[in-house]
Design a protein around this motif. Structure first.
Motif, PDB file in Angstrom:
ATOM      1  N   LEU A   1      57.378  44.332  35.694  1.00 10.23           N
ATOM      2  CA  LEU A   1      56.525  43.233  35.250  1.00 10.23           C
ATOM      3  C   LEU A   1      55.429  42.962  36.276  1.00 10.23           C
ATOM      4  O   LEU A   1      54.262  42.790  35.917  1.00 10.23           O
ATOM      5  CB  LEU A   1      57.364  41.971  35.009  1.00 10.23           C
ATOM      6  N   LEU A   2      55.793  42.950  37.550  1.00  6.41           N
ATOM      7  CA  LEU A   2      54.799  42.729  38.612  1.00  6.41           C
ATOM      8  C   LEU A   2      53.770  43.858  38.650  1.00  6.41           C
ATOM      9  O   LEU A   2      52.574  43.613  38.811  1.00  6.41           O
ATOM     10  CB  LEU A   2      55.494  42.607  39.965  1.00  6.41           C
ATOM     11  N   LEU A   3      54.233  45.093  38.486  1.00  5.50           N
ATOM     12  CA  LEU A   3      53.312  46.230  38.487  1.00  5.50           C
ATOM     13  C   LEU A   3      52.362  46.162  37.291  1.00  5.50           C
ATOM     14  O   LEU A   3      51.157  46.377  37.436  1.00  5.50           O
ATOM     15  CB  LEU A   3      54.086  47.547  38.472  1.00  5.50           C
ATOM     16  N   THR A   4      52.886  45.833  36.126  1.00  2.00           N
ATOM     17  CA  THR A   4      52.044  45.716  34.939  1.00  2.00           C
ATOM     18  C   THR A   4      51.018  44.608  35.101  1.00  2.00           C
ATOM     19  O   THR A   4      49.845  44.773  34.762  1.00  2.00           O
ATOM     20  CB  THR A   4      52.902  45.452  33.688  1.00  2.00           C
ATOM     21  N   PHE A   5      51.446  43.464  35.642  1.00  2.00           N
ATOM     22  CA  PHE A   5      50.503  42.365  35.878  1.00  2.00           C
ATOM     23  C   PHE A   5      49.429  42.782  36.873  1.00  2.00           C
ATOM     24  O   PHE A   5      48.250  42.467  36.690  1.00  2.00           O
ATOM     25  CB  PHE A   5      51.233  41.112  36.374  1.00  2.00           C
ATOM     26  N   SER A   6      49.817  43.506  37.898  1.00  2.00           N
ATOM     27  CA  SER A   6      48.850  43.973  38.879  1.00  2.00           C
ATOM     28  C   SER A   6      47.820  44.905  38.248  1.00  2.00           C
ATOM     29  O   SER A   6      46.620  44.764  38.475  1.00  2.00           O
ATOM     30  CB  SER A   6      49.585  44.696  40.019  1.00  2.00           C
ATOM     31  N   ILE A   7      48.284  45.836  37.438  1.00  2.00           N
ATOM     32  CA  ILE A   7      47.374  46.798  36.796  1.00  2.00           C
ATOM     33  C   ILE A   7      46.437  46.101  35.815  1.00  2.00           C
ATOM     34  O   ILE A   7      45.221  46.319  35.842  1.00  2.00           O
ATOM     35  CB  ILE A   7      48.175  47.905  36.084  1.00  2.00           C
ATOM     36  N   THR A   8      46.988  45.239  34.961  1.00  2.00           N
ATOM     37  CA  THR A   8      46.133  44.591  33.954  1.00  2.00           C
ATOM     38  C   THR A   8      45.140  43.627  34.594  1.00  2.00           C
ATOM     39  O   THR A   8      43.986  43.564  34.168  1.00  2.00           O
ATOM     40  CB  THR A   8      46.969  43.854  32.892  1.00  2.00           C
ATOM     41  N   SER A   9      45.556  42.894  35.609  1.00  2.00           N
ATOM     42  CA  SER A   9      44.603  41.992  36.273  1.00  2.00           C
ATOM     43  C   SER A   9      43.540  42.783  37.026  1.00  2.00           C
ATOM     44  O   SER A   9      42.374  42.383  37.065  1.00  2.00           O
ATOM     45  CB  SER A   9      45.318  41.004  37.186  1.00  2.00           C
ATOM     46  N   PHE A  10      43.914  43.928  37.594  1.00  2.00           N
ATOM     47  CA  PHE A  10      42.923  44.770  38.268  1.00  2.00           C
ATOM     48  C   PHE A  10      41.907  45.318  37.267  1.00  2.00           C
ATOM     49  O   PHE A  10      40.706  45.321  37.530  1.00  2.00           O
ATOM     50  CB  PHE A  10      43.618  45.917  39.016  1.00  2.00           C
ATOM     51  N   VAL A  11      42.387  45.764  36.111  1.00  2.00           N
ATOM     52  CA  VAL A  11      41.490  46.291  35.079  1.00  2.00           C
ATOM     53  C   VAL A  11      40.505  45.206  34.636  1.00  2.00           C
ATOM     54  O   VAL A  11      39.323  45.483  34.416  1.00  2.00           O
ATOM     55  CB  VAL A  11      42.291  46.825  33.868  1.00  2.00           C
ATOM     56  N   MET A  12      40.985  43.979  34.528  1.00  2.00           N
ATOM     57  CA  MET A  12      40.117  42.880  34.075  1.00  2.00           C
ATOM     58  C   MET A  12      39.139  42.419  35.152  1.00  2.00           C
ATOM     59  O   MET A  12      38.000  42.065  34.854  1.00  2.00           O
ATOM     60  CB  MET A  12      40.968  41.683  33.632  1.00  2.00           C
ATOM     61  N   LEU A  13      39.567  42.407  36.412  1.00  2.00           N
ATOM     62  CA  LEU A  13      38.758  41.793  37.467  1.00  2.00           C
ATOM     63  C   LEU A  13      37.913  42.780  38.271  1.00  2.00           C
ATOM     64  O   LEU A  13      36.793  42.459  38.658  1.00  2.00           O
ATOM     65  CB  LEU A  13      39.660  41.024  38.425  1.00  2.00           C
ATOM     66  N   ALA A  14      38.441  43.938  38.569  1.00  2.00           N
ATOM     67  CA  ALA A  14      37.773  44.849  39.508  1.00  2.00           C
ATOM     68  C   ALA A  14      36.350  45.241  39.111  1.00  2.00           C
ATOM     69  O   ALA A  14      35.460  45.218  39.972  1.00  2.00           O
ATOM     70  CB  ALA A  14      38.630  46.081  39.737  1.00  2.00           C
ATOM     71  N   PRO A  15      36.092  45.603  37.860  1.00  3.84           N
ATOM     72  CA  PRO A  15      34.703  45.981  37.548  1.00  3.84           C
ATOM     73  C   PRO A  15      33.695  44.863  37.830  1.00  3.84           C
ATOM     74  O   PRO A  15      32.620  45.119  38.370  1.00  3.84           O
ATOM     75  CB  PRO A  15      34.750  46.311  36.052  1.00  3.84           C
ATOM     76  N   PHE A  16      34.062  43.637  37.509  1.00  8.15           N
ATOM     77  CA  PHE A  16      33.162  42.514  37.762  1.00  8.15           C
ATOM     78  C   PHE A  16      33.007  42.271  39.261  1.00  8.15           C
ATOM     79  O   PHE A  16      31.900  42.146  39.772  1.00  8.15           O
ATOM     80  CB  PHE A  16      33.685  41.235  37.097  1.00  8.15           C
ATOM     81  N   VAL A  17      34.116  42.222  39.956  1.00  4.41           N
ATOM     82  CA  VAL A  17      34.092  41.908  41.387  1.00  4.41           C
ATOM     83  C   VAL A  17      33.305  42.949  42.159  1.00  4.41           C
ATOM     84  O   VAL A  17      32.427  42.618  42.960  1.00  4.41           O
ATOM     85  CB  VAL A  17      35.536  41.797  41.936  1.00  4.41           C
ATOM     86  N   VAL A  18      33.595  44.208  41.930  1.00  3.41           N
ATOM     87  CA  VAL A  18      32.915  45.276  42.672  1.00  3.41           C
ATOM     88  C   VAL A  18      31.428  45.315  42.323  1.00  3.41           C
ATOM     89  O   VAL A  18      30.576  45.410  43.214  1.00  3.41           O
ATOM     90  CB  VAL A  18      33.590  46.635  42.394  1.00  3.41           C
ATOM     91  N   THR A  19      31.112  45.199  41.051  1.00  6.87           N
ATOM     92  CA  THR A  19      29.706  45.243  40.644  1.00  6.87           C
ATOM     93  C   THR A  19      28.927  44.069  41.223  1.00  6.87           C
ATOM     94  O   THR A  19      27.824  44.249  41.742  1.00  6.87           O
ATOM     95  CB  THR A  19      29.590  45.234  39.105  1.00  6.87           C
ATOM     96  N   PHE A  20      29.480  42.874  41.163  1.00 10.61           N
ATOM     97  CA  PHE A  20      28.785  41.702  41.698  1.00 10.61           C
ATOM     98  C   PHE A  20      28.596  41.832  43.207  1.00 10.61           C
ATOM     99  O   PHE A  20      27.524  41.549  43.735  1.00 10.61           O
ATOM    100  CB  PHE A  20      29.551  40.421  41.399  1.00 10.61           C
ATOM    101  N   ALA A  21      29.633  42.257  43.897  1.00 11.07           N
ATOM    102  CA  ALA A  21      29.563  42.357  45.351  1.00 11.07           C
ATOM    103  C   ALA A  21      28.573  43.426  45.800  1.00 11.07           C
ATOM    104  O   ALA A  21      27.908  43.265  46.827  1.00 11.07           O
ATOM    105  CB  ALA A  21      30.944  42.643  45.917  1.00 11.07           C
ATOM    106  N   LEU A  22      28.452  44.498  45.060  1.00  9.24           N
ATOM    107  CA  LEU A  22      27.522  45.556  45.440  1.00  9.24           C
ATOM    108  C   LEU A  22      26.068  45.195  45.164  1.00  9.24           C
ATOM    109  O   LEU A  22      25.168  45.719  45.799  1.00  9.24           O
ATOM    110  CB  LEU A  22      27.865  46.858  44.711  1.00  9.24           C
ATOM    111  N   HIS A  23      25.836  44.303  44.217  1.00  4.32           N
ATOM    112  CA  HIS A  23      24.469  43.966  43.839  1.00  4.32           C
ATOM    113  C   HIS A  23      23.922  42.717  44.517  1.00  4.32           C
ATOM    114  O   HIS A  23      22.725  42.471  44.454  1.00  4.32           O
ATOM    115  CB  HIS A  23      24.359  43.790  42.315  1.00  4.32           C
TER     116      HIS A  23
END
Length: 146
Positions: free
Chosen positions: A86-108
């Motif tokens: 359950l913890l691994l699944t939550f980690s993966i799904t939250s990463f999929v939802m958050l990482a593209p936004f976070v990385v893109t915003f931080a790089l720009h």
């Protein structure tokens, strides 16, 4: 959580738990947007619309990212669930939802570098999963040597 409770209890208990979780989430979230919940929620969502220009439009992040997260979460219905999974699944799904936004915003933008802190949710749940794996492995070896 739904897959875990479905595997451990009856469907009626799972349904009741799911309804309780939805009520608790609504009780915590909706008063923030009161008295005009829908209007204030749309204002919050539109507040970040300007930042979406950093993400390629071909991805359509409002649809593709939640779809990917739901697909990852749905895999839990096909495996035997336990707390570490359950913890691994939550980690993966939250990463999929958050990482593209976070990385893109931080790089720009220099002003948006603080967004990396949002990934701490993924990191915490992944760390708890890794700790449970380490604990299981170390307990397995200590029993064999003792």
């Amino acid at each position: 959580m739904l897959a875990l409770t479905l595997q451990r209890t009856s469907r009626s208990r799972t349904g009741a738990l799911f309804v309780l979780v939805l009520i608790a989430a609504a009780a915590v979230t909706l008063p923030i947007f009161a008295p005009h919940t829908f209007t204030h929620l749309l204002q919050q969502l539109d507040q970040n619309a300007v930042k979406l220009r950093y993400i390629p439009s071909a991805l359509h992040p409002r649809w593709t990212l939640p779809l990917l997260a739901v697909m990852a979460a749905c895999t839990t219905f096909f495996v035997r669930m336990n707390l570490p999974r359950l913890l691994l699944t939550f980690s993966i799904t939250s990463f999929v939802m958050l990482a593209p936004f976070v990385v893109t915003f931080a790089l720009h933008s220099e002003k948006l570098r603080y967004n990396f802190a949002y990934l701490s949710v993924c990191t915490l749940s992944f760390s708890l999963w890794a700790l449970s794996r380490y604990e299981r492995i170390s307990m397995g070896t200590s029993h064999c040597t003792g």
